[in-house]
Motif scaffolding. Structure first.
Motif, PDB file in Angstrom:
ATOM      1  N   ALA A   1       0.858  -1.448   0.145  1.00 26.12           N
ATOM      2  CA  ALA A   1       0.139  -0.105  -0.281  1.00 26.12           C
ATOM      3  C   ALA A   1       0.566   0.964  -0.086  1.00 26.12           C
ATOM      4  O   ALA A   1       0.767   2.111  -0.627  1.00 26.12           O
ATOM      5  CB  ALA A   1      -1.230   0.283   1.359  1.00 26.12           C
ATOM      6  N   ALA A   2       2.185   1.430   0.671  1.00 28.74           N
ATOM      7  CA  ALA A   2       3.444   2.570   0.812  1.00 28.74           C
ATOM      8  C   ALA A   2       3.714   2.646  -0.426  1.00 28.74           C
ATOM      9  O   ALA A   2       3.845   3.620  -0.770  1.00 28.74           O
ATOM     10  CB  ALA A   2       4.078   1.863   1.746  1.00 28.74           C
ATOM     11  N   ASP A   3       3.656   1.894  -1.373  1.00 26.81           N
ATOM     12  CA  ASP A   3       4.380   1.537  -2.581  1.00 26.81           C
ATOM     13  C   ASP A   3       3.225   1.555  -3.547  1.00 26.81           C
ATOM     14  O   ASP A   3       4.052   2.564  -4.906  1.00 26.81           O
ATOM     15  CB  ASP A   3       5.376   0.263  -3.030  1.00 26.81           C
ATOM     16  CG  ASP A   3       6.496   0.271  -2.016  1.00 26.81           C
ATOM     17  OD1 ASP A   3       6.452   1.199  -1.395  1.00 26.81           O
ATOM     18  OD2 ASP A   3       6.359  -0.449  -1.453  1.00 26.81           O
ATOM     19  N   LYS A   4       2.122   1.423  -3.579  1.00 30.14           N
ATOM     20  CA  LYS A   4       1.420   0.551  -5.018  1.00 30.14           C
ATOM     21  C   LYS A   4       0.227   1.252  -4.531  1.00 30.14           C
ATOM     22  O   LYS A   4      -0.720   1.497  -5.849  1.00 30.14           O
ATOM     23  CB  LYS A   4       1.217  -0.542  -5.382  1.00 30.14           C
ATOM     24  CG  LYS A   4       2.181  -1.214  -5.656  1.00 30.14           C
ATOM     25  CD  LYS A   4       2.190  -2.315  -5.688  1.00 30.14           C
ATOM     26  CE  LYS A   4       3.168  -2.764  -6.047  1.00 30.14           C
ATOM     27  NZ  LYS A   4       3.262  -5.044  -6.449  1.00 30.14           N
ATOM     28  N   GLY A   5      -0.396   1.944  -3.068  1.00 30.42           N
ATOM     29  CA  GLY A   5      -1.291   2.497  -2.417  1.00 30.42           C
ATOM     30  C   GLY A   5      -2.017   3.512  -2.913  1.00 30.42           C
ATOM     31  O   GLY A   5      -0.899   4.161  -4.087  1.00 30.42           O
ATOM     32  N   ARG A   6      -3.155   4.004  -4.083  1.00 29.96           N
ATOM     33  CA  ARG A   6      -3.373   5.312  -4.699  1.00 29.96           C
ATOM     34  C   ARG A   6      -3.659   6.477  -3.541  1.00 29.96           C
ATOM     35  O   ARG A   6      -4.776   5.760  -2.620  1.00 29.96           O
ATOM     36  CB  ARG A   6      -4.888   4.985  -5.436  1.00 29.96           C
ATOM     37  CG  ARG A   6      -4.234   4.911  -6.653  1.00 29.96           C
ATOM     38  CD  ARG A   6      -5.446   4.484  -7.830  1.00 29.96           C
ATOM     39  NE  ARG A   6      -6.680   3.336  -7.173  1.00 29.96           N
ATOM     40  CZ  ARG A   6      -7.597   3.696  -7.125  1.00 29.96           C
ATOM     41  NH1 ARG A   6      -8.455   4.832  -7.727  1.00 29.96           N
ATOM     42  NH2 ARG A   6      -9.077   2.722  -6.950  1.00 29.96           N
ATOM     43  N   ARG A   7      -3.449   7.801  -3.484  1.00 32.34           N
ATOM     44  CA  ARG A   7      -3.535   8.239  -2.667  1.00 32.34           C
ATOM     45  C   ARG A   7      -5.417   8.763  -2.507  1.00 32.34           C
ATOM     46  O   ARG A   7      -6.159   8.649  -3.125  1.00 32.34           O
ATOM     47  CB  ARG A   7      -3.530  10.103  -2.481  1.00 32.34           C
ATOM     48  CG  ARG A   7      -3.050  11.196  -1.824  1.00 32.34           C
ATOM     49  CD  ARG A   7      -2.826  12.064  -2.149  1.00 32.34           C
ATOM     50  NE  ARG A   7      -3.374  13.461  -1.946  1.00 32.34           N
ATOM     51  CZ  ARG A   7      -4.016  14.311  -1.737  1.00 32.34           C
ATOM     52  NH1 ARG A   7      -5.497  13.607  -2.942  1.00 32.34           N
ATOM     53  NH2 ARG A   7      -4.222  15.006  -1.128  1.00 32.34           N
ATOM     54  N   GLY A   8      -5.416   8.870  -0.725  1.00 32.89           N
ATOM     55  CA  GLY A   8      -7.218   8.836  -0.411  1.00 32.89           C
ATOM     56  C   GLY A   8      -7.776   7.730  -0.579  1.00 32.89           C
ATOM     57  O   GLY A   8      -8.592   7.798  -0.345  1.00 32.89           O
ATOM     58  N   GLU A   9      -7.059   6.591  -1.287  1.00 30.89           N
ATOM     59  CA  GLU A   9      -7.872   5.674  -1.255  1.00 30.89           C
ATOM     60  C   GLU A   9      -7.698   4.498  -0.014  1.00 30.89           C
ATOM     61  O   GLU A   9      -7.315   4.130   1.012  1.00 30.89           O
ATOM     62  CB  GLU A   9      -7.435   4.549  -2.668  1.00 30.89           C
ATOM     63  CG  GLU A   9      -7.559   5.450  -3.751  1.00 30.89           C
ATOM     64  CD  GLU A   9      -9.017   4.912  -4.162  1.00 30.89           C
ATOM     65  OE1 GLU A   9      -9.689   4.151  -4.181  1.00 30.89           O
ATOM     66  OE2 GLU A   9      -9.675   6.568  -4.446  1.00 30.89           O
TER      67      GLU A   9
END
Length: 331
Positions: free
Chosen positions: A220-228
């Motif tokens: 999530a830190a590397d691939k997660g989209r902001r605000g998701e």
């Protein structure tokens, strides 16, 4: 040139936080851990800072000398509780502590991965499949722990919208696995294999391996989209099914399965026994209700976007039993 990423993990002595630190260290990625005074570091050779998530000044040393690095804060610090009574300290740590961490992430330009919980997601009645939402309120969930996580999640997402915080939220389900005995599910398995668990309760929940959640947080830190938001779950397992797996892995006797109404009636006795024996009660009215609640969580979004694939719980239980036995031999 791409900046090197420094990972900061709050709650580094906790079950999930410690597992994240172990995984980052194993991958030879730069990591700093945040501990409370008196806590034992999970991994040697990692720099740690001691303090309180409710004290911003005690957190600031984590951000020292990070001008040339991309910084990610994985905020796992919090108090998990199944008690039926409100806990002001839990609310203070889970809600106010999270807001302080978010403010520091804004100040230092760090990305934040907030570890919420599936308990923050409203059931909204029925047995529908529960997916990610962007609407959170303590009024829509049951239990003081769930309310604290819902409020904190709402605050983090508000900071994303209103202040530009770069944050991602993850919602683990019921975490289980090796590396700690300070976990209600691990305690359940430990009590079972040593013969001190008299019965189990009818019902179940979505149980997921702590190592899979740790990998999901890093993804999530590397691939997660902001605000998701991303649900990090597995699938439903009955408590009796979990203990049957433990019996096959480590031996033990088959236990009577109590209906929820009978287990609830026994809660005062269970609580009294726990106080006398100085152990946390495994069953409270809240935890029994949780075992009857809708836990049909979908992790399809995390699978598609983060590459999240949880392992079979049989491996988790076997590894947990092996870890417990090694620890008890050393003790």
């Amino acid at each position: 040139m791409k900046k090197k990423t420094l990972y900061i993990v709050t709650g580094a002595a906790g079950h999930l936080g410690g597992t994240i630190v172990r995984l980052l260290h194993k991958r030879r990625l730069p990591v700093r851990g945040f501990l409370r005074l008196g806590e034992t570091p999970p991994v040697a050779g990692v720099p740690y800072v001691y303090g309180d998530v409710r004290d911003a000044d005690s957190l600031r040393p984590l951000f020292a000398d990070v001008m040339e690095e991309r910084v990610v804060v994985i905020h796992t610090a919090g108090i998990v509780g199944i008690a039926d009574a409100p806990d002001p300290v839990m609310h203070d740590v889970n809600v106010n502590g999270t807001s302080i961490v978010a403010s520091l992430c804004l100040e230092y330009g760090a990305r934040m991965v907030y570890v919420s919980s599936v308990h923050a997601i409203p059931e909204n009645g029925g047995l529908r499949v529960l997916t990610e939402t962007d609407s959170f309120s303590p009024d829509t969930v049951q239990g003081w722990y769930a309310k604290s996580k819902a409020e904190a999640t709402r605050n983090v997402l508000a900071a994303v919208r209103e202040k530009g915080l770069d944050a991602v939220v993850v919602h683990p389900s019921g975490i289980i696995g090796p590396f700690t005995e300070d976990n209600h599910l691990v305690q359940l398995i430990g009590d079972y294999i040593d013969g001190s668990l008299p019965a189990c309760v009818r019902g179940g929940y979505d149980f997921v391996d702590v190592r899979d959640v740790a990998a999901g947080c890093i993804a999530a830190a590397d691939k997660g989209r902001r605000g998701e938001c991303y649900i990090l779950s597995n699938r439903h397992y009955e408590v009796r099914e979990l203990l049957e797996i433990a019996r096959r892995c480590g031996g033990g006797r088959r236990l009577p399965v109590l209906p929820a109404w009978l287990a609830k009636a026994a809660v005062p006795v269970i609580d009294l026994y726990a106080r006398i024996s100085h152990r946390r009660p495994l069953y409270t009215a809240y935890s029994i209700d949780t075992l009857q609640s809708n836990d049909r969580f979908s992790h399809d979004k995390a699978t598609a976007e983060l590459g999240f694939f949880p392992r079979d719980i049989c491996r988790t239980v076997a590894d947990t039993i092996a870890w417990l036995r090694r620890r008890r031999v050393k003790a």
